[in-house]
Design a protein around this motif. Sequence first.
Motif, PDB file in Angstrom:
ATOM      1  N   VAL A   7       1.990  -3.202  12.276  1.00  0.00           N
ATOM      2  CA  VAL A   7       1.859  -2.190  12.252  1.00  0.00           C
ATOM      3  C   VAL A   7       2.724  -1.310  12.840  1.00  0.00           C
ATOM      4  O   VAL A   7       3.111  -1.541  13.955  1.00  0.00           O
ATOM      5  CB  VAL A   7       0.340  -1.695  12.828  1.00  0.00           C
ATOM      6  CG1 VAL A   7       0.193  -0.031  12.695  1.00  0.00           C
ATOM      7  CG2 VAL A   7      -1.018  -2.710  12.301  1.00  0.00           C
ATOM      8  N   ASP A   8       3.252   0.071  12.303  1.00  0.00           N
ATOM      9  CA  ASP A   8       4.163   0.829  12.755  1.00  0.00           C
ATOM     10  C   ASP A   8       3.420   2.191  13.209  1.00  0.00           C
ATOM     11  O   ASP A   8       2.650   2.669  12.460  1.00  0.00           O
ATOM     12  CB  ASP A   8       5.267   1.234  11.635  1.00  0.00           C
ATOM     13  CG  ASP A   8       6.064   2.439  12.068  1.00  0.00           C
ATOM     14  OD1 ASP A   8       6.311   2.777  13.350  1.00  0.00           O
ATOM     15  OD2 ASP A   8       7.138   2.871  11.421  1.00  0.00           O
ATOM     16  N   ARG A  24      -9.083   0.682  14.490  1.00  0.00           N
ATOM     17  CA  ARG A  24      -9.557   1.047  13.332  1.00  0.00           C
ATOM     18  C   ARG A  24      -9.205   0.175  12.325  1.00  0.00           C
ATOM     19  O   ARG A  24      -9.851  -0.445  11.397  1.00  0.00           O
ATOM     20  CB  ARG A  24      -9.382   2.495  13.116  1.00  0.00           C
ATOM     21  CG  ARG A  24     -10.122   3.029  11.829  1.00  0.00           C
ATOM     22  CD  ARG A  24      -9.373   4.189  11.106  1.00  0.00           C
ATOM     23  NE  ARG A  24      -8.441   3.980  10.638  1.00  0.00           N
ATOM     24  CZ  ARG A  24      -8.001   3.358   9.400  1.00  0.00           C
ATOM     25  NH1 ARG A  24      -9.041   2.798   8.639  1.00  0.00           N
ATOM     26  NH2 ARG A  24      -6.844   3.253   9.016  1.00  0.00           N
ATOM     27  N   ILE A  25      -7.702   0.255  12.252  1.00  0.00           N
ATOM     28  CA  ILE A  25      -7.303  -0.947  11.327  1.00  0.00           C
ATOM     29  C   ILE A  25      -7.690  -2.291  11.436  1.00  0.00           C
ATOM     30  O   ILE A  25      -8.094  -2.842  10.189  1.00  0.00           O
ATOM     31  CB  ILE A  25      -5.342  -0.785  11.457  1.00  0.00           C
ATOM     32  CG1 ILE A  25      -5.067   0.312  10.901  1.00  0.00           C
ATOM     33  CG2 ILE A  25      -4.879  -1.986  10.645  1.00  0.00           C
ATOM     34  CD1 ILE A  25      -3.452   0.817  11.241  1.00  0.00           C
ATOM     35  N   GLY A  41       1.939 -16.344   0.862  1.00  0.00           N
ATOM     36  CA  GLY A  41       2.296 -15.691  -0.088  1.00  0.00           C
ATOM     37  C   GLY A  41       1.276 -14.440  -0.155  1.00  0.00           C
ATOM     38  O   GLY A  41       1.722 -13.403  -0.699  1.00  0.00           O
ATOM     39  N   ALA A  42       0.201 -14.445   0.262  1.00  0.00           N
ATOM     40  CA  ALA A  42      -0.730 -13.475   0.376  1.00  0.00           C
ATOM     41  C   ALA A  42      -0.391 -12.523   1.417  1.00  0.00           C
ATOM     42  O   ALA A  42       0.265 -12.636   2.421  1.00  0.00           O
ATOM     43  CB  ALA A  42      -2.190 -13.998   0.742  1.00  0.00           C
ATOM     44  N   SER A  43      -0.465 -11.274   0.840  1.00  0.00           N
ATOM     45  CA  SER A  43      -0.245 -10.174   1.691  1.00  0.00           C
ATOM     46  C   SER A  43      -1.020  -8.847   1.054  1.00  0.00           C
ATOM     47  O   SER A  43      -1.425  -8.627   0.015  1.00  0.00           O
ATOM     48  CB  SER A  43       1.167  -9.768   1.774  1.00  0.00           C
ATOM     49  OG  SER A  43       1.801  -9.546   0.612  1.00  0.00           O
ATOM     50  N   GLN A  44      -0.942  -8.004   2.017  1.00  0.00           N
ATOM     51  CA  GLN A  44      -1.689  -6.609   1.565  1.00  0.00           C
ATOM     52  C   GLN A  44      -1.220  -5.549   2.570  1.00  0.00           C
ATOM     53  O   GLN A  44      -0.937  -5.748   3.830  1.00  0.00           O
ATOM     54  CB  GLN A  44      -3.306  -6.802   2.039  1.00  0.00           C
ATOM     55  CG  GLN A  44      -3.911  -5.696   1.070  1.00  0.00           C
ATOM     56  CD  GLN A  44      -5.512  -6.077   1.032  1.00  0.00           C
ATOM     57  OE1 GLN A  44      -5.974  -6.762   2.066  1.00  0.00           O
ATOM     58  NE2 GLN A  44      -5.980  -6.103  -0.345  1.00  0.00           N
ATOM     59  N   GLU A  45      -0.997  -4.358   1.954  1.00  0.00           N
ATOM     60  CA  GLU A  45      -0.739  -3.138   2.935  1.00  0.00           C
ATOM     61  C   GLU A  45      -1.875  -2.672   3.664  1.00  0.00           C
ATOM     62  O   GLU A  45      -2.836  -2.847   3.428  1.00  0.00           O
ATOM     63  CB  GLU A  45      -0.159  -2.136   1.945  1.00  0.00           C
ATOM     64  CG  GLU A  45       1.398  -2.119   1.544  1.00  0.00           C
ATOM     65  CD  GLU A  45       1.726  -0.867   1.039  1.00  0.00           C
ATOM     66  OE1 GLU A  45       2.929  -0.279   1.459  1.00  0.00           O
ATOM     67  OE2 GLU A  45       1.071  -0.327   0.007  1.00  0.00           O
ATOM     68  N   GLY A  55       1.761  -0.444   7.805  1.00  0.00           N
ATOM     69  CA  GLY A  55       1.938  -1.786   7.924  1.00  0.00           C
ATOM     70  C   GLY A  55       1.387  -2.680   6.820  1.00  0.00           C
ATOM     71  O   GLY A  55       1.442  -2.391   5.539  1.00  0.00           O
ATOM     72  N   ARG A  56       1.316  -4.082   7.255  1.00  0.00           N
ATOM     73  CA  ARG A  56       1.099  -5.069   6.308  1.00  0.00           C
ATOM     74  C   ARG A  56       0.883  -6.308   6.937  1.00  0.00           C
ATOM     75  O   ARG A  56       1.213  -6.591   7.907  1.00  0.00           O
ATOM     76  CB  ARG A  56       2.436  -5.330   5.425  1.00  0.00           C
ATOM     77  CG  ARG A  56       2.373  -6.665   4.540  1.00  0.00           C
ATOM     78  CD  ARG A  56       3.783  -6.919   3.831  1.00  0.00           C
ATOM     79  NE  ARG A  56       3.909  -5.734   2.615  1.00  0.00           N
ATOM     80  CZ  ARG A  56       3.027  -5.665   1.586  1.00  0.00           C
ATOM     81  NH1 ARG A  56       2.088  -6.535   1.309  1.00  0.00           N
ATOM     82  NH2 ARG A  56       3.113  -4.613   0.664  1.00  0.00           N
TER      83      ARG A  56
END
Length: 66
Positions: A7-8, A24-25, A41-45, A55-56
């Motif tokens: 997370v930025d 919260r995130i 390989g799974a990812s999400q914003e 972030g992701r």
Amino acid sequence: MKFLLEVDLGETASDGDAAREVGRILRYWGGNLHHCTLEPGASQELYDSEYRAVGRWSVVESGGGS
């Protein structure tokens, strides 16, 4: 395999809201992870409370000794 979360904090880090936003995130995405297939390989914003991409999370192959 490794689960990575990045997370930025950007502007929220300087105005005192960083802990609230990260909390919260974590609550939101942690509660929704059961809908995701956790495999390499799974990812999400990830989005902040103003729905900006901040972030992701991703799943990657483990590098061996870690």
